[in-house]
Design a protein around this motif. Structure first.
Motif, PDB file in Angstrom:
ATOM      1  N   ASN A  26       0.820  -1.208   0.000  1.00  0.00           N
ATOM      2  CA  ASN A  26       0.000   0.000   0.000  1.00  0.00           C
ATOM      3  C   ASN A  26       0.859   1.265   0.000  1.00  0.00           C
ATOM      4  N   VAL A  27       2.170   1.122  -0.084  1.00  0.00           N
ATOM      5  CA  VAL A  27       3.081   2.257  -0.202  1.00  0.00           C
ATOM      6  C   VAL A  27       3.247   2.561  -1.676  1.00  0.00           C
ATOM      7  N   ASP A  28       3.140   3.831  -2.051  1.00  0.00           N
ATOM      8  CA  ASP A  28       3.210   4.235  -3.456  1.00  0.00           C
ATOM      9  C   ASP A  28       4.671   4.335  -3.895  1.00  0.00           C
ATOM     10  N   ILE A  29       5.264   3.182  -4.173  1.00  0.00           N
ATOM     11  CA  ILE A  29       6.661   3.130  -4.604  1.00  0.00           C
ATOM     12  C   ILE A  29       6.686   3.286  -6.114  1.00  0.00           C
ATOM     13  N   PRO A  30       7.410   4.304  -6.625  1.00  0.00           N
ATOM     14  CA  PRO A  30       7.436   4.509  -8.078  1.00  0.00           C
ATOM     15  C   PRO A  30       8.062   3.316  -8.797  1.00  0.00           C
ATOM     16  N   VAL A  31       7.539   3.010  -9.970  1.00  0.00           N
ATOM     17  CA  VAL A  31       8.049   1.881 -10.752  1.00  0.00           C
ATOM     18  C   VAL A  31       9.130   2.351 -11.711  1.00  0.00           C
ATOM     19  N   ASP A  32       9.987   1.430 -12.081  1.00  0.00           N
ATOM     20  CA  ASP A  32      11.043   1.670 -13.079  1.00  0.00           C
ATOM     21  C   ASP A  32      11.891   2.893 -12.737  1.00  0.00           C
ATOM     22  N   THR A  33      12.287   3.000 -11.490  1.00  0.00           N
ATOM     23  CA  THR A  33      13.126   4.120 -11.067  1.00  0.00           C
ATOM     24  C   THR A  33      14.449   3.593 -10.537  1.00  0.00           C
ATOM     25  N   GLY A  34      15.396   4.481 -10.470  1.00  0.00           N
ATOM     26  CA  GLY A  34      16.690   4.137  -9.894  1.00  0.00           C
ATOM     27  C   GLY A  34      16.793   4.663  -8.479  1.00  0.00           C
ATOM     28  N   ILE A  71      16.420  15.043  -3.100  1.00  0.00           N
ATOM     29  CA  ILE A  71      15.407  15.089  -2.055  1.00  0.00           C
ATOM     30  C   ILE A  71      15.500  16.402  -1.288  1.00  0.00           C
ATOM     31  N   ASP A  72      14.366  16.828  -0.778  1.00  0.00           N
ATOM     32  CA  ASP A  72      14.258  18.047   0.009  1.00  0.00           C
ATOM     33  C   ASP A  72      14.914  17.831   1.378  1.00  0.00           C
ATOM     34  N   ARG A  73      15.284  18.911   2.033  1.00  0.00           N
ATOM     35  CA  ARG A  73      15.907  18.845   3.355  1.00  0.00           C
ATOM     36  C   ARG A  73      14.982  18.155   4.357  1.00  0.00           C
ATOM     37  N   LYS A  74      13.656  18.376   4.243  1.00  0.00           N
ATOM     38  CA  LYS A  74      12.713  17.724   5.160  1.00  0.00           C
ATOM     39  C   LYS A  74      12.803  16.205   5.044  1.00  0.00           C
ATOM     40  N   VAL A  75      12.856  15.721   3.811  1.00  0.00           N
ATOM     41  CA  VAL A  75      12.953  14.285   3.582  1.00  0.00           C
ATOM     42  C   VAL A  75      14.279  13.769   4.125  1.00  0.00           C
ATOM     43  N   CYS A  76      15.339  14.521   3.875  1.00  0.00           N
ATOM     44  CA  CYS A  76      16.657  14.138   4.362  1.00  0.00           C
ATOM     45  C   CYS A  76      16.668  14.066   5.891  1.00  0.00           C
ATOM     46  N   ASP A  77      16.049  15.042   6.546  1.00  0.00           N
ATOM     47  CA  ASP A  77      16.007  15.051   8.009  1.00  0.00           C
ATOM     48  C   ASP A  77      15.221  13.859   8.555  1.00  0.00           C
ATOM     49  N   VAL A  78      14.103  13.553   7.902  1.00  0.00           N
ATOM     50  CA  VAL A  78      13.304  12.408   8.350  1.00  0.00           C
ATOM     51  C   VAL A  78      14.090  11.114   8.147  1.00  0.00           C
ATOM     52  N   ILE A  91      15.854   1.504   0.349  1.00  0.00           N
ATOM     53  CA  ILE A  91      15.789   2.967   0.318  1.00  0.00           C
ATOM     54  C   ILE A  91      14.694   3.469  -0.610  1.00  0.00           C
ATOM     55  N   ARG A  92      14.509   2.859  -1.777  1.00  0.00           N
ATOM     56  CA  ARG A  92      13.449   3.299  -2.695  1.00  0.00           C
ATOM     57  C   ARG A  92      12.095   3.278  -1.996  1.00  0.00           C
ATOM     58  N   GLY A  93      11.866   2.244  -1.216  1.00  0.00           N
ATOM     59  CA  GLY A  93      10.599   2.133  -0.505  1.00  0.00           C
ATOM     60  C   GLY A  93      10.514   3.079   0.676  1.00  0.00           C
ATOM     61  N   LEU A  94      11.606   3.226   1.425  1.00  0.00           N
ATOM     62  CA  LEU A  94      11.585   4.105   2.597  1.00  0.00           C
ATOM     63  C   LEU A  94      11.358   5.558   2.211  1.00  0.00           C
ATOM     64  N   VAL A  95      11.947   5.985   1.099  1.00  0.00           N
ATOM     65  CA  VAL A  95      11.735   7.368   0.644  1.00  0.00           C
ATOM     66  C   VAL A  95      10.259   7.583   0.318  1.00  0.00           C
ATOM     67  N   SER A  96       9.611   6.599  -0.272  1.00  0.00           N
ATOM     68  CA  SER A  96       8.175   6.709  -0.557  1.00  0.00           C
ATOM     69  C   SER A  96       7.359   6.587   0.722  1.00  0.00           C
ATOM     70  N   TRP A  97       7.795   5.722   1.624  1.00  0.00           N
ATOM     71  CA  TRP A  97       7.053   5.449   2.857  1.00  0.00           C
ATOM     72  C   TRP A  97       6.961   6.682   3.751  1.00  0.00           C
ATOM     73  N   GLY A 157       6.325   9.580   2.973  1.00  0.00           N
ATOM     74  CA  GLY A 157       5.081  10.237   2.612  1.00  0.00           C
ATOM     75  C   GLY A 157       5.157  11.605   1.973  1.00  0.00           C
ATOM     76  N   PHE A 158       6.316  12.078   1.640  1.00  0.00           N
ATOM     77  CA  PHE A 158       6.399  13.380   0.986  1.00  0.00           C
ATOM     78  C   PHE A 158       6.094  13.247  -0.504  1.00  0.00           C
ATOM     79  N   LYS A 159       5.680  14.352  -1.110  1.00  0.00           N
ATOM     80  CA  LYS A 159       5.337  14.360  -2.526  1.00  0.00           C
ATOM     81  C   LYS A 159       6.577  14.063  -3.363  1.00  0.00           C
ATOM     82  N   GLN A 160       6.389  13.239  -4.405  1.00  0.00           N
ATOM     83  CA  GLN A 160       7.485  12.896  -5.303  1.00  0.00           C
ATOM     84  C   GLN A 160       7.099  13.230  -6.732  1.00  0.00           C
TER      85      GLN A 160
END
Length: 188
Positions: free
Chosen positions: A17-25, A30-37, A51-57, A59-62
């Motif tokens: 149920n996590v919106d993990i983008p497909v066909d990405t590297g 990433i924004d500082r907020k995402v980096c801090d989280v 990491i691909r999943g955690l960045v999506s998990w 919850g910030f806009k991508q």
């Protein structure tokens, strides 16, 4: 060719149920907020971080930026099939419980099929059509096996919940605090 064989991101997207983008590297800006989280999550006890999943998990806009990648100039990839399969397994096991639930669904299906078979066999015997005892023995074996699958699926449910607790991911990610003192003692 090898990359197409191990393109698991579409499967992963359908299993979670996590919106993990497909066909990405893995390369991203990433924004500082995402980096801090992500930095604050270093206390998480996960050893195999996807990491691909955690960045999506978090919850910030991508937003994806599509580009055409030129063929490799020199050399060959050092990312073997074994490493790619491990990455796929890390992604699926980190963000999906579908493999743990699969035995439950198989067990329910086999149980239903066995019960339907027994009903059909009973009706055929009442009508007077003889059924081979071998078919009945096979159906009984399938029914008993289906009970094993149901029990394995129940164990899978418990294991998934235990896994959630052991990973110790935060329940919520706070992006902004209002009305609290910050580090300088100033109220926001």
């Amino acid at each position: 060719m090898l990359r197409h064989l191990t393109s698991y991101t579409r499967l992963l997207k359908s299993l979670t149920n996590v919106d993990i983008p497909v066909d990405t590297g893995d390369f991203r800006l990433i924004d500082r907020k995402v980096c801090d989280v992500m930095d604050s999550m270093t206390s998480i006890k996960e050893k195999n971080r996807y990491i691909r999943g955690l960045v999506s998990w978090v919850g910030f806009k991508q937003i994806g930026v599509e580009y055409v990648r030129d063929p490799r100039f020199a050399g060959e990839t050092k990312y073997t099939l074994k490493k790619m399969l491990k990455l796929a397994m890390d992604g699926i096991t980190s963000f999906s419980y579908a493999p743990l639930k699969l035995p439950l669904y198989i067990g329910i299906f086999l149980t239903a099929a066995s019960v339907i078979y027994f009903i059909v066999e009973l009706i055929l015997r009442i009508v007077g059509i003889k059924i081979s005892i071998v078919n009945t023995v096979i159906a009984v074996n399938i029914l008993l096996s289906s009970i094993n699958f149901v029990v394995l699926g129940a164990f899978g449910e418990y294991i998934g919940r235990i896994y959630d607790e052991v990973r110790d991911r935060p329940l919520y990610i706070i992006t902004k605090k209002v009305g609290f003192d910050d580090e300088d003692g100033k109220t926001r």
